[in-house]
Design a protein around this motif. Structure first.
Motif, short mmCIF file in Angstrom:
data_model
loop_
_atom_site.label_atom_id
_atom_site.label_comp_id
_atom_site.label_asym_id
_atom_site.label_seq_id
_atom_site.Cartn_x
_atom_site.Cartn_y
_atom_site.Cartn_z
N ASP A 82 0.83 -1.20 0.00
CA ASP A 82 0.00 0.00 0.00
C ASP A 82 0.87 1.26 0.00
OD1 ASP A 82 -2.43 1.47 0.18
OD2 ASP A 82 -2.20 1.62 2.35
N SER A 85 2.69 1.74 -3.33
CA SER A 85 1.82 2.21 -4.39
C SER A 85 1.74 3.73 -4.42
CB SER A 85 0.41 1.62 -4.20
OG SER A 85 -0.45 2.04 -5.25
N SER A 92 8.18 5.98 -9.49
CA SER A 92 8.24 4.91 -10.47
C SER A 92 8.84 5.41 -11.78
CB SER A 92 6.84 4.36 -10.72
OG SER A 92 6.85 3.35 -11.70
N GLU A 98 4.08 1.18 -11.61
CA GLU A 98 4.24 0.48 -10.33
C GLU A 98 3.19 0.88 -9.31
OE1 GLU A 98 8.95 -0.67 -10.20
OE2 GLU A 98 8.37 1.31 -9.42
N SER A 99 2.58 2.03 -9.48
CA SER A 99 1.51 2.41 -8.56
C SER A 99 0.36 1.40 -8.67
CB SER A 99 1.02 3.83 -8.88
OG SER A 99 0.18 4.30 -7.85
N LYS A 101 0.66 -1.67 -9.94
CA LYS A 101 1.20 -2.98 -9.55
C LYS A 101 1.07 -3.20 -8.05
CE LYS A 101 5.69 -5.27 -8.90
NZ LYS A 101 7.15 -5.20 -9.17
N TYR A 102 1.53 -2.23 -7.27
CA TYR A 102 1.51 -2.41 -5.82
C TYR A 102 0.11 -2.24 -5.23
CZ TYR A 102 6.58 -2.71 -5.82
OH TYR A 102 7.88 -3.12 -6.04
N ARG A 103 -0.73 -1.45 -5.91
CA ARG A 103 -2.12 -1.35 -5.45
C ARG A 103 -2.80 -2.71 -5.54
NH1 ARG A 103 -3.78 1.12 -2.02
NH2 ARG A 103 -4.59 -0.88 -1.33
N TYR A 119 -3.63 10.62 -6.61
CA TYR A 119 -3.32 9.19 -6.59
C TYR A 119 -4.38 8.41 -7.35
CZ TYR A 119 -2.80 4.45 -4.71
OH TYR A 119 -2.65 3.09 -4.57
N LEU A 123 -3.90 6.12 -10.79
CA LEU A 123 -4.29 4.71 -10.93
C LEU A 123 -5.15 4.52 -12.17
CD1 LEU A 123 -5.24 3.54 -7.31
CD2 LEU A 123 -3.26 2.82 -8.66
#
Length: 213
Positions: A82, A85, A92, A98-99, A101-103, A119, A123
């Protein structure tokens, strides 16, 4: 550039959190993650410039990613995803997304809106780019609403519709393959005019469906 006493204290606090996130004690890790989350959230609700916590954490982004890869499955790892992200929003590499990806690694149960409008917009943009690259077509389906990506799309649409960003909600649903039916549950007396006007104005630019011919 010299830092003020306040900024230096914040920088040192964040660096301590980075160190403690890598502590072997899960309790210490969670306290550090919550502290870092608080500092970031308090600065990202409305982003007009890169918030100070993100600036000070930039040198540690790669190390935190590497540590994440070494971790076993745990609530600590989910919470770190979290954090990563939101860090990826400004750290990134271009094209890495990657935001998103990690979300997805963190799961779709969290409140994405708590990280702020920028944010959420990022996304949505990364989802659109992934779809355009033909990598996520199979996963974005109303027939499979339980998949993490569709849950995330629904969260983003709900957020946009609650925050006077109806046009962004419509654009996202169109860009990922025409899922406009999702709008129905979010349209009410406060936003239906703006939503309908944008749909009407956008219709001329959309390709005709086979059954409309």
């Amino acid at each position: 550039m010299d830092l003020s006493e306040e900024d230096l204290a914040l920088k040192e606090k964040l660096e301590l959190y980075v160190e403690r996130i890598q502590d072997p004690d899960p309790g210490i890790q969670m306290i550090a993650l919550e502290g870092m989350r608080h500092e970031i959230r308090s600065s990202t609700s409305s982003m007009t410039a890169v918030p100070k916590p993100l600036k000070y954490l930039r040198p540690h982004y790669t190390a935190l990613k590497s540590y994440y890869e070494l971790m076993g499955a745990s609530d600590v790892k989910i919470n770190l995803a979290d954090i990563l992200s939101i860090l990826a929003l400004t750290m990134s590499a271009e094209g890495e997304r990657e935001s998103l990806k990690y979300r997805l690694l963190a799961g779709s149960d969290g409140d994405i809106g708590s990280w702020g409008h920028e944010y959420v917009r990022n996304l949505a943009a990364e989802i659109t780019l992934e779809y355009a690259d033909n990598e996520l077509h199979v996963h974005i389906s109303d027939e499979n609403p339980s998949c993490d990506l569709m849950k995330l799309v629904r969260q983003i649409v709900a957020f946009h519709m609650r925050h006077n960003a109806e046009t962004e909600a419509v654009d996202l649903l169109v860009e990922i393959g025409d899922h406009l039916q999702q709008l129905i549950e979010h349209v009410d007396k406060t936003n239906f005019k703006k939503t309908c006007l944008y749909l009407t104005s956008s219709a001329r630019y959309l390709p005709a469906r086979p059954d409309d011919a």
